[in-house]
Design a protein around this motif. Structure first.
Motif, PDB file in Angstrom:
ATOM      1  N   UNK A   1       0.845  -1.183   0.000  1.00  0.00           N
ATOM      2  CA  UNK A   1       0.000   0.000   0.000  1.00  0.00           C
ATOM      3  C   UNK A   1       0.890   1.247   0.000  1.00  0.00           C
ATOM      4  N   UNK A   2       0.669   2.120  -1.001  1.00  0.00           N
ATOM      5  CA  UNK A   2       1.501   3.310  -1.151  1.00  0.00           C
ATOM      6  C   UNK A   2       0.836   4.568  -0.582  1.00  0.00           C
ATOM      7  N   UNK A   3      -0.500   4.617  -0.626  1.00  0.00           N
ATOM      8  CA  UNK A   3      -1.231   5.794  -0.146  1.00  0.00           C
ATOM      9  C   UNK A   3      -2.554   5.365   0.478  1.00  0.00           C
ATOM     10  N   UNK A   4      -3.040   6.199   1.377  1.00  0.00           N
ATOM     11  CA  UNK A   4      -4.380   6.000   1.912  1.00  0.00           C
ATOM     12  C   UNK A   4      -5.010   7.363   2.199  1.00  0.00           C
ATOM     13  N   UNK A   5      -6.325   7.430   2.009  1.00  0.00           N
ATOM     14  CA  UNK A   5      -7.087   8.630   2.320  1.00  0.00           C
ATOM     15  C   UNK A   5      -8.524   8.224   2.596  1.00  0.00           C
ATOM     16  N   UNK A   6      -9.281   9.054   3.311  1.00  0.00           N
ATOM     17  CA  UNK A   6     -10.669   8.706   3.599  1.00  0.00           C
ATOM     18  C   UNK A   6     -11.466   9.948   3.985  1.00  0.00           C
ATOM     19  N   UNK A   7     -12.797   9.801   3.935  1.00  0.00           N
ATOM     20  CA  UNK A   7     -13.699  10.890   4.287  1.00  0.00           C
ATOM     21  C   UNK A   7     -14.785  10.377   5.228  1.00  0.00           C
ATOM     22  N   UNK A   8     -15.162  11.226   6.183  1.00  0.00           N
ATOM     23  CA  UNK A   8     -16.242  10.927   7.136  1.00  0.00           C
ATOM     24  C   UNK A   8     -16.022   9.633   7.907  1.00  0.00           C
ATOM     25  N   UNK A   9     -14.773   9.349   8.219  1.00  0.00           N
ATOM     26  CA  UNK A   9     -14.463   8.153   8.998  1.00  0.00           C
ATOM     27  C   UNK A   9     -13.886   8.565  10.349  1.00  0.00           C
ATOM     28  N   UNK A  10     -14.578   8.086  11.413  1.00  0.00           N
ATOM     29  CA  UNK A  10     -14.164   8.355  12.788  1.00  0.00           C
ATOM     30  C   UNK A  10     -14.014   9.872  13.034  1.00  0.00           C
ATOM     31  N   UNK A  11     -12.854  10.327  13.453  1.00  0.00           N
ATOM     32  CA  UNK A  11     -12.695  11.737  13.852  1.00  0.00           C
ATOM     33  C   UNK A  11     -12.403  12.667  12.675  1.00  0.00           C
ATOM     34  N   UNK A  12     -12.249  12.114  11.477  1.00  0.00           N
ATOM     35  CA  UNK A  12     -11.866  12.942  10.326  1.00  0.00           C
ATOM     36  C   UNK A  12     -13.015  13.098   9.334  1.00  0.00           C
ATOM     37  N   UNK A  13     -13.372  14.345   9.060  1.00  0.00           N
ATOM     38  CA  UNK A  13     -14.354  14.599   8.009  1.00  0.00           C
ATOM     39  C   UNK A  13     -13.717  14.431   6.641  1.00  0.00           C
ATOM     40  N   UNK A  14     -12.463  14.837   6.538  1.00  0.00           N
ATOM     41  CA  UNK A  14     -11.744  14.686   5.274  1.00  0.00           C
ATOM     42  C   UNK A  14     -10.263  14.493   5.575  1.00  0.00           C
ATOM     43  N   UNK A  15      -9.807  13.250   5.511  1.00  0.00           N
ATOM     44  CA  UNK A  15      -8.394  12.950   5.747  1.00  0.00           C
ATOM     45  C   UNK A  15      -7.709  12.892   4.387  1.00  0.00           C
ATOM     46  N   UNK A  16      -6.838  13.863   4.059  1.00  0.00           N
ATOM     47  CA  UNK A  16      -6.220  13.920   2.726  1.00  0.00           C
ATOM     48  C   UNK A  16      -5.324  12.710   2.476  1.00  0.00           C
ATOM     49  N   UNK A  17      -5.128  12.401   1.217  1.00  0.00           N
ATOM     50  CA  UNK A  17      -4.304  11.256   0.844  1.00  0.00           C
ATOM     51  C   UNK A  17      -2.904  11.371   1.448  1.00  0.00           C
ATOM     52  N   UNK A  18      -2.486  10.317   2.144  1.00  0.00           N
ATOM     53  CA  UNK A  18      -1.189  10.309   2.813  1.00  0.00           C
ATOM     54  C   UNK A  18      -0.297   9.252   2.176  1.00  0.00           C
ATOM     55  N   UNK A  19       0.949   9.622   1.904  1.00  0.00           N
ATOM     56  CA  UNK A  19       1.913   8.675   1.354  1.00  0.00           C
ATOM     57  C   UNK A  19       2.408   7.741   2.447  1.00  0.00           C
TER      58      UNK A  19
END
Length: 237
Positions: A1-19
């Motif tokens: 896995x090289x990157x991950x990002x998500x929205x509306x999950x747990x404490x993050x409304x918008x977690x930007x893509x992280x390397x």
């Protein structure tokens, strides 16, 4: 896995893509969201490792795929209500992962008010084969499967056949310059003319496939392909 990002999950409304690297260290204070990132990775990994899509005899079953929050013991989430961001403006969640050769974006929808529900409806899945430039888009709400072949430059389209033909042309032209026998020279001229015609054909073919192409069909009726080989090819090749 090289990157991950998500929205509306747990404490993050918008977690930007992280390397992510071979080793990734998360640093932050208590309740900063480090474990949320880890849980997102665990959930998406669990989803991809287990039966991704149902493949039952009922064609409509594939349109009601679920994403489970209670399958991974180490994620410790359990229900959709615990997974969904408490300030979410809608009931949608989104996860994105990049594997280097391909990426997957999954959109989920909490389609129930049951606080004890452990799974959400999979609304859309978008997969990108980054090596081949092919995008797969599945919309389970509309029963739509769309495949798009991305345009490529002429340089990218140059194939082995074209390279070999150019090499052969170069050799024939060199022979023609050195040949003194008129009959043999005439044979070489004919061969060069034929190869030049073939080279124009190859370049024309390359040009025709350099345009974007989109194929659309229904998801149902292709459940065997979608449920297994299509995803496995993207993920593991």
């Amino acid at each position: 896995m090289k990157q991950i990002g998500f929205k509306n999950f747990r404490k993050f409304e918008n977690f930007p893509t992280m390397d992510l690297g071979d080793i990734t260290i998360l640093v932050g204070g208590n309740n900063a969201g480090k474990s949320t990132v880890v849980k997102a990775i665990l959930l998406i990994t669990e989803f991809l490792k287990t039966g991704i899509l149902v493949n039952e005899e009922d064609e409509s079953a594939i349109l009601n795929n679920r994403f489970y929050f209670d399958k991974n013991y180490y994620a410790h989430i359990g229900t959709v209500s615990r997974a969904l961001h408490n300030m979410a403006k809608d009931k949608e969640m989104e996860f994105y992962v990049n594997f280097g050769e391909g990426s997957i974006n999954i959109k989920l929808y909490n389609d129930t008010d049951d606080v004890n529900s452990t799974n959400a409806y999979i609304r859309e899945i978008e997969m990108k084969d980054l090596n081949r430039g092919i995008d797969y888009f599945l919309d389970f709400t509309k029963n739509l499967l769309r495949v798009q072949f991305q345009p490529k430059t002429v340089e990218e389209q140059t194939n082995e056949e074209q390279i070999e033909t150019e090499k052969e042309l170069k050799e024939l032209r060199a022979q023609k310059r050195k040949e003194n026998n008129l009959a043999k020279k005439a044979e070489l001229v004919d061969k060069i003319r034929d190869l030049e015609s073939y080279m124009r054909y190859i370049k024309k073919q390359n040009k025709t496939i350099s345009e974007p192409r989109i194929i659309e069909t229904t998801i149902t009726g292709y459940r065997g392909m979608v449920g297994g080989p299509l995803l496995e090819t993207l993920l593991y090749r």
